[in-house]
Design a protein around this motif. Structure first.
Motif, PDB file in Angstrom:
ATOM      1  N   GLY A 163     -23.684  32.586  78.356  1.00 48.56           N
ATOM      2  CA  GLY A 163     -23.188  32.999  79.656  1.00 48.56           C
ATOM      3  C   GLY A 163     -21.685  33.171  79.741  1.00 48.56           C
ATOM      4  N   GLY A 164     -20.998  33.326  78.610  1.00 45.54           N
ATOM      5  CA  GLY A 164     -19.553  33.456  78.597  1.00 45.54           C
ATOM      6  C   GLY A 164     -18.872  32.289  77.909  1.00 45.54           C
ATOM      7  N   GLY A 165     -19.667  31.356  77.376  1.00 44.49           N
ATOM      8  CA  GLY A 165     -19.105  30.226  76.641  1.00 44.49           C
ATOM      9  C   GLY A 165     -18.631  30.623  75.260  1.00 44.49           C
ATOM     10  N   GLN A 166     -19.246  31.633  74.685  1.00 40.21           N
ATOM     11  CA  GLN A 166     -18.860  32.155  73.377  1.00 40.21           C
ATOM     12  C   GLN A 166     -18.888  33.673  73.404  1.00 40.21           C
ATOM     13  OE1 GLN A 166     -21.505  30.750  70.346  1.00 40.21           O
ATOM     14  NE2 GLN A 166     -20.614  28.697  70.237  1.00 40.21           N
ATOM     15  N   TYR A 167     -18.078  34.267  72.520  1.00 40.19           N
ATOM     16  CA  TYR A 167     -18.105  35.713  72.306  1.00 40.19           C
ATOM     17  C   TYR A 167     -18.135  35.949  70.805  1.00 40.19           C
ATOM     18  CZ  TYR A 167     -16.812  36.149  77.218  1.00 40.19           C
ATOM     19  OH  TYR A 167     -16.795  36.067  78.589  1.00 40.19           O
ATOM     20  N   LYS A 168     -19.108  36.753  70.358  1.00 39.97           N
ATOM     21  CA  LYS A 168     -19.233  37.069  68.936  1.00 39.97           C
ATOM     22  C   LYS A 168     -19.137  38.581  68.740  1.00 39.97           C
ATOM     23  CE  LYS A 168     -20.244  32.805  67.486  1.00 39.97           C
ATOM     24  NZ  LYS A 168     -21.545  32.413  66.932  1.00 39.97           N
TER      25      LYS A 168
END
Length: 683
Positions: free
Chosen positions: A174-179
């Motif tokens: 939900g926006g905690g990580q971006y890959k």
């Protein structure tokens, strides 16, 4: 028969709550496979070399399906329902290969699939610090603009060769990580083999999401480049053997969407707003389509696949509505949320993301109906709006464009707009008048947006005028408008283009409001919620599905249904026993013609405990040796709960076995060249 995100559970079912993943639960990213956890449960886990080879053979298809390379010459295994549109578009009234089946005797006979693209992940990189730094302390629409600009730059900078590569930044947790996912892409995909639709869809809606099953839901495509089959040395070995009860299995594919990490407020929004509207409107579309199809055999043929998709989706949404209205089910969700809140109390930097999410959900309730009915729905209008928006967005700096119109996305967008594909006018008109009538119904006749959509016309009259008057069914016209850019769009008098221009400003304004009031605060709150979840449960978490490459592990195993064991497999001979002579249990003609030749003891379909969801259609089912023994095509009725949770005692993946496909290739729909290629001996 299409894997879709859905849920259908009874109050008595106890499933794994979205806290820490357990048992065979989990749609894991390839850079975070839980090898230690699997080894503890199974006594074995794949090493990095096994994972790397498998990842290199996994394929994502445009349109929401998965697949795999199974030869060194670009041969792709997937489901029949994933290629049905391509088969239908290559059919005619005189040569309906959707009904008859299709076998290419040589590569020269393989048929192009319009709009299709095959993609293979070549790298995954964590870019969370870059995106979060770009957002900084910005809020509202400014935060969304900053995030989108950072994403566009990452995608453009890391894929400079846009002819063969595609970059996509994906938000996880939900926006905690971006890959950042990098793909090797193949934009020329062709149909190689497809059985009769009746073989793939045997049992129809009654058997859909059920087991035992007797479905040959498998087909082959091929990737081309520069007019020749591509070399694919990293492919899965074809292994036409029967599965063994209890053996470890892996499903590698691109699960579409799950909502396991939602809050209670988000679940309530689905139950009270989104699902009821979707279910009601889609039910009416089904009724309109059935009525129209009864008018002629040609309409029956042209509308069949559309109806099949609608009925499949309706079964999903009905299950979701039932589940989210079940107090026992929602009680389990509430208990999981309470546990996370208790573990997160007074943790620095987390605050109260649940309250912030609740505010965003309320804002979404206020705007949802207008956004949902901002534009009509059919292919011709979709072309028009995409052309109108692309013309405007391409004139802006890459960082300032709408998502989906950045430099990295433009090649696939152009392909989807300009590829030649047949348009069925009566279907286009039916879908457009349906969506416009639903907009008027939900918004009200006096709402400004209704007046913008309809003016003084009726839904039926407007749809008829636009569909009959537009030239956008011609791919050459679409290509010319794309090439002509903003000047060509501004000068166009095509009624569908004119109509799209008239609606675009309002749709953009609604999106801008959504960005500021819903997306930005929701993303910020869910990022803190992800931090809370990691603090509480460590690395035993996996992100919700995002139609990006995942791997799940499980085993061949049945389940108990009302106290009765369900077998792990069916056999080809069972098709003849199950056939009644009446649709949808009428015997496929090729089965009837070749009954004496068929090995009736060959395993047809089987079930595993793998955790999957919609988007996994066509995913290879792989054994410990790394060979493919089947293709996932469905789940049992209980697995529809995968949208919100996983129950290892009941959830099952339904697989068509390679043994059955091999039997079909040899005796039912003979394809000697294909059989030789799968054996590694191309003719």
């Amino acid at each position: 028969m299409r894997l879709k995100s859905a849920l259908f559970v009874s109050a008595a079912i106890a499933f794994t709550l979205p806290t820490a993943a357990m048992a065979d639960e989990g749609m894991w990213t390839f850079d975070a496979f839980p090898a230690a956890r699997m080894k503890q449960a199974y006594g074995w886990a794949p090493d990095q070399a096994w994972l790397d080879k498998t990842r290199a053979a996994a394929v994502r298809l445009t349109g929401g399906c998965s697949a795999s390379f199974v030869s060194d010459a670009g041969l792709i295994l997937t489901n029949h329902h994933c290629v049905a549109t391509c088969v239908e578009e290559n059919s005619t009234g005189d040569n309906n290969i959707l009904v008859k089946g299709f076998t290419a005797r040589a590569t020269s006979e393989e048929k192009k699939c319009a709009g299709q693209q095959a993609e293979v992940v070549t790298a995954i990189r964590d870019v969370t610090p870059t995106v979060k730094a770009a957002i900084g302390s910005a809020t509202g629409a400014d935060a969304v603009r900053a995030r989108n600009a950072a994403v566009a730059k990452l995608e453009s900078d890391n894929c400079t060769d846009k002819a063969t590569t595609r970059c996509q930044v994906v938000s996880l947790f939900g926006g905690g990580q971006y890959k950042l996912y990098t793909y090797r892409k193949y934009s020329d995909v062709r149909l190689v083999w497809a059985p009769e639709a009746q073989a793939a869809q045997f049992g129809g809606d009654p058997d859909n999401f059920n087991f035992p099953r007797y479905s040959l839901d498998a087909s082959f495509l091929r990737a081309y480049e520069n007019g020749k089959p591509v070399a694919t040395p990293q492919h899965l070995s074809w292994n036409p053997r029967a599965p063994e009860d209890g053996e470890a299995t892996f499903v590698v594919g691109n699960p579409g969407t799950t909502q396991r990490l939602f809050t209670m407020d988000q679940f309530a929004f689905q139950r009270e707003v989104a699902l009821p509207i979707t279910l009601t409107t889609l039910s009416e579309l089904r009724g309109r389509l059935i009525t129209a199809m009864a008018e002629s055999p040609e309409k029956e043929r042209e509308g069949k696949e559309t109806l099949f998709g609608i009925e499949n989706s309706l079964k999903v949404y009905i299950g979701q509505v039932k589940a989210l209205n079940d107090p026992a089910f929602t009680g389990k969700l509430a208990a999981a949320e309470a546990d996370l809140k208790q573990r997160s109390a007074n943790k620095a930097g987390i605050g109260d993301p649940w309250s912030d999410i609740a505010k965003s959900v309320q804002a979404n309730r206020n705007i949802y109906v207008e956004r949902n009915f901002a534009t009509p729905r059919n292919d011709l209008f979709g072309y028009a709006l995409a052309l109108v928006r692309a013309a405007e967005e391409r004139g802006k700096p890459n960082a300032e464009r709408l998502p989906g119109f950045g430099d990295a996305a433009l090649p696939l967008l152009e392909k989807s707009i300009t590829d030649a594909r047949p348009i069925t006018p009566w279907l286009e008109e039916l879908r457009m008048e349906w969506s416009l009538s639903k907009a008027r119904e939900y918004l009200g006749a006096d709402h400004p947006q209704t007046k913008l959509l309809l003016g003084k016309e009726s839904p039926e009259g407007l749809a008829a005028r636009l569909v009959s008057g537009t030239k956008l069914a011609d791919p050459a016209v679409r290509q010319a408008l794309w090439n002509g850019g903003a000047a060509a769009i501004a000068a166009s008098t095509d009624p569908m283009i004119v109509y799209a221009r008239s609606l675009d400003a309002n749709a953009r304004a609604l999106q801008k409001r959504y960005d500021a009031e819903v997306d930005a605060p929701l993303t910020a709150a869910r990022a803190r919620l992800a931090d809370a979840r990691f603090a509480a449960y460590g690395d035993s978490n996996y992100p919700d599905a995002t139609f990006t490459l995942r791997i799940s592990y499980g085993k061949v195993q049945g389940w108990n249904e009302r106290g009765t064991p369900v077998p792990t497999r069916t056999f080809l001979g069972g098709t003849f026993d199950r056939a009644t002579g009446a649709e949808p249990f009428d015997l496929p003609p090729a089965f009837a013609a070749n009954q004496a030749k068929i090995n009736k003891n060959a395993v047809y379909d089987f079930v595993t405990t793998n955790d999957i969801i919609g988007g996994n259609s066509g995913s290879p089912v792989i054994d410990k040796a790394g060979t493919v023994i089947g293709a996932a095509f469905d789940g049992n009725i209980h697995s529809l709960g995968g949208t919100y949770g996983y129950d290892g005692t009941l959830n099952r993946t339904v697989v068509v076995s390679t043994q059955a496909v091999q039997e079909a290739l040899e005796k039912i729909y003979p394809a000697p060249n294909l059989v030789a290629e799968l054996r590694g001996k191309r003719r």
